[in-house]
Scaffold this active site. Structure first.
Site, PDB file in Angstrom:
ATOM      1  N   ASN A 102      18.208 -10.924  11.169  1.00  0.00           N
ATOM      2  CA  ASN A 102      17.065 -10.488  10.743  1.00  0.00           C
ATOM      3  C   ASN A 102      16.157 -11.135   9.988  1.00  0.00           C
ATOM      4  O   ASN A 102      16.709 -11.807   8.972  1.00  0.00           O
ATOM      5  CB  ASN A 102      17.013  -9.088  10.099  1.00  0.00           C
ATOM      6  CG  ASN A 102      15.708  -8.158   9.750  1.00  0.00           C
ATOM      7  OD1 ASN A 102      14.822  -8.758  10.498  1.00  0.00           O
ATOM      8  ND2 ASN A 102      16.016  -7.231   9.002  1.00  0.00           N
ATOM      9  N   GLY A 103      14.836 -11.657  10.429  1.00  0.00           N
ATOM     10  CA  GLY A 103      14.097 -12.368   9.543  1.00  0.00           C
ATOM     11  C   GLY A 103      13.521 -13.565  10.598  1.00  0.00           C
ATOM     12  O   GLY A 103      13.594 -13.755  11.729  1.00  0.00           O
ATOM     13  N   GLU A 487     -13.083  -0.063   6.133  1.00  0.00           N
ATOM     14  CA  GLU A 487     -11.726   0.048   6.207  1.00  0.00           C
ATOM     15  C   GLU A 487     -11.489   1.399   5.431  1.00  0.00           C
ATOM     16  O   GLU A 487     -10.690   2.184   5.510  1.00  0.00           O
ATOM     17  CB  GLU A 487     -10.910  -1.228   6.108  1.00  0.00           C
ATOM     18  CG  GLU A 487      -9.303  -0.747   6.382  1.00  0.00           C
ATOM     19  CD  GLU A 487      -8.964  -0.401   7.730  1.00  0.00           C
ATOM     20  OE1 GLU A 487      -9.671  -0.025   8.592  1.00  0.00           O
ATOM     21  OE2 GLU A 487      -7.700   0.190   7.497  1.00  0.00           O
ATOM     22  N   LYS A 491      -9.897   4.830   6.496  1.00  0.00           N
ATOM     23  CA  LYS A 491      -8.523   5.473   6.132  1.00  0.00           C
ATOM     24  C   LYS A 491      -8.855   6.650   5.597  1.00  0.00           C
ATOM     25  O   LYS A 491      -7.988   7.579   5.639  1.00  0.00           O
ATOM     26  CB  LYS A 491      -7.970   4.641   4.967  1.00  0.00           C
ATOM     27  CG  LYS A 491      -7.371   3.237   5.455  1.00  0.00           C
ATOM     28  CD  LYS A 491      -6.028   3.455   6.100  1.00  0.00           C
ATOM     29  CE  LYS A 491      -6.221   3.486   7.681  1.00  0.00           C
ATOM     30  NZ  LYS A 491      -6.447   2.204   8.168  1.00  0.00           N
ATOM     31  N   GLU A 494      -9.445   9.435   8.261  1.00  0.00           N
ATOM     32  CA  GLU A 494      -8.581   9.733   9.125  1.00  0.00           C
ATOM     33  C   GLU A 494      -7.343  10.671   8.407  1.00  0.00           C
ATOM     34  O   GLU A 494      -6.900  11.471   8.997  1.00  0.00           O
ATOM     35  CB  GLU A 494      -7.858   8.382   9.249  1.00  0.00           C
ATOM     36  CG  GLU A 494      -7.855   7.588  10.308  1.00  0.00           C
ATOM     37  CD  GLU A 494      -7.235   6.414  10.425  1.00  0.00           C
ATOM     38  OE1 GLU A 494      -6.569   6.050  11.587  1.00  0.00           O
ATOM     39  OE2 GLU A 494      -7.115   5.429   9.513  1.00  0.00           O
TER      40      GLU A 494
HETATM   41  C1  F6R Z   1      -6.588   2.969  11.825  1.00  0.00           C
HETATM   42  C2  F6R Z   1      -6.076   3.052  13.315  1.00  0.00           C
HETATM   43  C3  F6R Z   1      -6.843   2.644  14.452  1.00  0.00           C
HETATM   44  C4  F6R Z   1      -6.265   1.753  15.053  1.00  0.00           C
HETATM   45  C5  F6R Z   1      -6.744   1.527  16.427  1.00  0.00           C
HETATM   46  C6  F6R Z   1      -6.610   0.274  17.311  1.00  0.00           C
HETATM   47  O1  F6R Z   1      -5.694   3.679  11.017  1.00  0.00           O
HETATM   48  O2  F6R Z   1      -4.609   3.122  12.938  1.00  0.00           O
HETATM   49  O3  F6R Z   1      -8.032   2.740  14.343  1.00  0.00           O
HETATM   50  O4  F6R Z   1      -6.408   0.699  14.376  1.00  0.00           O
HETATM   51  O5  F6R Z   1      -6.555   2.653  17.363  1.00  0.00           O
HETATM   52  O6  F6R Z   1      -5.023   0.433  17.642  1.00  0.00           O
HETATM   53  P1  F6R Z   1      -4.672  -1.121  17.912  1.00  0.00           P
HETATM   54  O7  F6R Z   1      -4.569  -1.859  16.876  1.00  0.00           O
HETATM   55  O8  F6R Z   1      -3.022  -0.620  18.174  1.00  0.00           O
HETATM   56  O9  F6R Z   1      -5.253  -1.525  19.230  1.00  0.00           O
END
Ligand code: F6R
Length: 635
Positions: A102-103, A487, A491, A494
């Site tokens: 792992n790593g 962001e 957060k 959400e």
């Molecule tokens: C925020 C979050 C979502 C994802 C978005 C894109 O915390 O999780 O906004 O960033 O749905 O998802 P990916 O990066 O998988 O395309």
């Protein structure tokens, strides 16, 4: 994150391995395998069928030989796709040694070249396989397995936990680690090793943690720990909470996956940075599959993404324009698809996605390819659909993210995009080798700065306590502080379900200021453009907002010095900051990042902690917020 389990002295070794593999499934994996000592060779089975791999593997072991010693592995692909050939355990050329890892082995290519020249046959694309051939060479020269593992690990750069078995020493497992956890356990006549305690619970009565650069020789009910040089050291005994069940153990002492993943961020960004520099200091992006000439021909970059990945893309705009001097547009993926974007063969379109499967981003990349643009996927999942379809890929190595709200992948994306920006700058000659080296050195400091920011959680918790009850939030910032603000707001909404808007601070007075009243919380990311930010903070403050400032230590130090020296001309701005900090309701300090375009990686951390702290205080399920899915494969 790969999962490791090993056992010796157990008549039901295979059953113990499978039980361990199932308990490790939560770590996420795309292939699995086991190896058992079987007479004068090792017996091996592997399967690569995504999350069905352990079931497939189980079916493939119906005719496994009886054995008391074996190792098992669930693989989360990093080097080489998720195929059976790349699945662990890997075997040496003689079929007598097997190893799981792992790593990331940073210098695997330079270690492999002389081995290949001496006739070793490599059967996988992994960075791991080189280790088993190095052990083979040592053992063919007369070394026992433990000495061979120690000699091999002394040559390795990178992060690893490895476990090896050899048919010539049937009652022995040898394991070693650096920077990647490994736990050893002794039961009644058995010895076990695993990547985390969940795989060991109920099977042992004594537990030991291996420290960095140590090797352990595990026998039935025995262990001996040494340094890589072979000096014997006392094993580090650890206590395992008897109340832990498997799920609690998988949380690793955290209350939920979100906080676990927030605390995994230093590791996630360190792993994303591993293996990116050749010995001459030049940046190497193995999977990019774009020649320096193709890069030089690029005249525009378009970043497409959704949610937190979009915010990482916004930060990348500043980094790419700063270092590589290529114009960058950042676009919400679902918007790019339904307009008439001007894309051509000199446009590079970068899709950023944790999952690599988000439909909007995938379709935007397909649209770009149809228009003749070159495409790159920045993905946390090796061989995700985006990574397979794009011309090139850069992988974030954050390990699987279980919690719906993205944290460690967001940080890893910013770091991966910084490396891309520097690679573009290197190939276009917009900064010299020294500049690339200095920026990479600053990137290498980020894991410890994020660790430092996480260590200030108490400060953030105090702010969360004070803000409980507020319903409306504005997050504001300028320049790279703007995506940080976005962001922070995302957060918060959400997982706490509070109304939170992110704004460029300069826009406040063009409308949103009308909403600010006593009780509204304004979270301001003060750096960069501190003085401009302070005017915006004053506008909000004057209307009764509760102000939270996110301020770098450097600004704090400057303000302290300025306050002490009274207001000299040079200290005027810092004094203004000091005044604002005094006037602010709350101040959260973050470690200072010398290169401003890298600061978001650290500044976003207290905002994650704030959202998390508020959501927990409101009694919400932070890992599974209402109405949201982890991977969004619908429009
Ligand atoms: C925020 C979050 C979502 C994802 C978005 C894109 O915390 O999780 O906004 O960033 O749905 O998802 P990916 O990066 O998988 O395309």
């Amino acid at each position: 994150m790969c999962g490791i389990i090993g056992v010796t002295g157990d008549d039901g070794a295979l059953g113990t391995l499978f039980d361990g593999l199932r308990r490790l499934e939560y770590r996420g994996y795309d292939s699995a395998g086991v190896a058992l000592v079987d007479g004068d060779h090792v017996w091996r089975a592997r399967a690569a069928d995504g999350t069905r791999s352990v079931d497939d593997l189980h079916a493939a072991t119906a005719d496994a030989p009886p054995s008391r010693t074996g190792i098992g592995h669930t693989r989360w692909a990093t080097h080489g796709g998720p195929t059976a050939e790349n699945a662990h355990p890997h075997e040496d050329c003689t079929g007598r040694i097997a190893l799981v890892h792992n790593g990331i082995i940073e210098n695997h290519a330079e270690l492999a070249a002389p081995l290949a020249a001496r006739g070793h046959t490599f059967t996988s694309e992994t960075d791991t396989e080189v280790l088993v051939h190095l052990i083979e060479e040592e053992m063919s020269g007369g070394a026992g397995l433990a000495d061979a593992v120690r000699a091999t690990l002394r040559t390795v750069r990178g992060a690893f936990s490895v476990v090896a078995i050899a048919s010539g020493e049937p009652d022995l497992i040898v394991a070693g680690r650096r920077s990647v956890p490994l736990l050893v356990a002794l039961g009644d006549g058995t010895g076990l090793v695993a990547s985390d305690v969940s795989a060991l619970l109920g099977r042992a009565d004594r537990y030991f943690a291996l420290d960095d650069d140590q090797v352990v020789e595990i026998g039935p009910g025995t262990l001996r720990v040494t340094t890589l040089e072979g000096a014997e050291v006392d094993p580090t005994a650890v206590t395992v909470d008897p109340a832990w069940d498997v799920v609690a153990a998988q949380m690793d002492g955290f209350d939920d996956f979100m906080s676990k993943e927030i605390h995994e961020q230093p590791r996630a960004i360190a792993d994303t940075l591993l293996d990116r520099r050749a010995s001459d200091g030049a940046l190497v992006l193995d999977e990019l599959r774009l020649s320096p000439d193709e890069v030089r021909a690029v005249d525009k970059i378009v970043v497409v993404a959704c949610g937190s990945s979009y915010h990482a893309g916004m930060v990348a705009k500043y980094a790419i324009e700063h270092w590589a001097r290529i114009p960058v547009e950042v676009e919400i993926a679902s918007e790019l698809r339904y307009r008439e974007p001007v894309l051509h063969e000199r446009t590079l379109v970068v899709g950023v996605s944790q999952s690599g499967e988000t439909l909007d981003t995938l379709e935007a990349l397909r649209e770009a390819r149809r228009a003749g643009a070159r495409t790159i996927a920045v993905s946390n999942v090796v061989h995700s659909t985006m990574a397979r379809e794009a011309d090139g890929a850069i992988y974030t190595r954050a390990g699987p993210e279980v919690s719906v709200a993205s944290t460690k992948c967001h940080l890893a994306q910013m770091v991966a995009l910084d490396v891309l920006a520097l690679a573009l700058a290197q190939w276009r000659g917009t900064i010299g080798p020294q500049g690339v080296g200095a920026a990479m050195d600053e990137l290498a400091r980020l894991p410890s700065m994020v660790e430092d920011a996480l260590g200030r959680q108490k400060d953030v918790d105090a702010v969360a306590d004070a803000l409980l009850g507020a319903r409306d939030y504005f997050f504001i910032g300028r320049n790279v502080g703007y995506p940080v603000a976005l962001e922070g707001a995302l957060k918060l909404k959400e997982i706490s379900y509070l109304r939170a808007e992110g704004y460029p601070a300069g826009e406040l007075k063009h409308g949103p200021l009308a909403l600010i009243e006593p009780g509204t919380v304004v979270v301001a990311v003060l750096d960069p453009l501190r003085d401009k930010m302070l005017s915006n903070v004053a506008e909000a403050s004057a209307r009764g907002a509760t102000v939270v400032l996110v301020v770098s230590d450097a600004t704090a130090a400057a303000t302290a010095a300025a306050t002490a020296a009274a207001a000299t001309a040079a200290a005027t701005a810092a004094t203004a900051a000091a005044t604002a900090a005094t006037a602010a309701d709350h101040v959260i300090y973050v470690p200072n990042v010398r290169e401003p375009v890298l600061a978001p990686v650290v500044e976003v951390v207290p905002l994650q902690l704030l959202a998390y702290g508020l959501a927990r205080r409101l009694g919400n399920d932070v890992d599974r917020p209402r109405n949201l899915a982890k991977t969004v494969t619908v429009e």
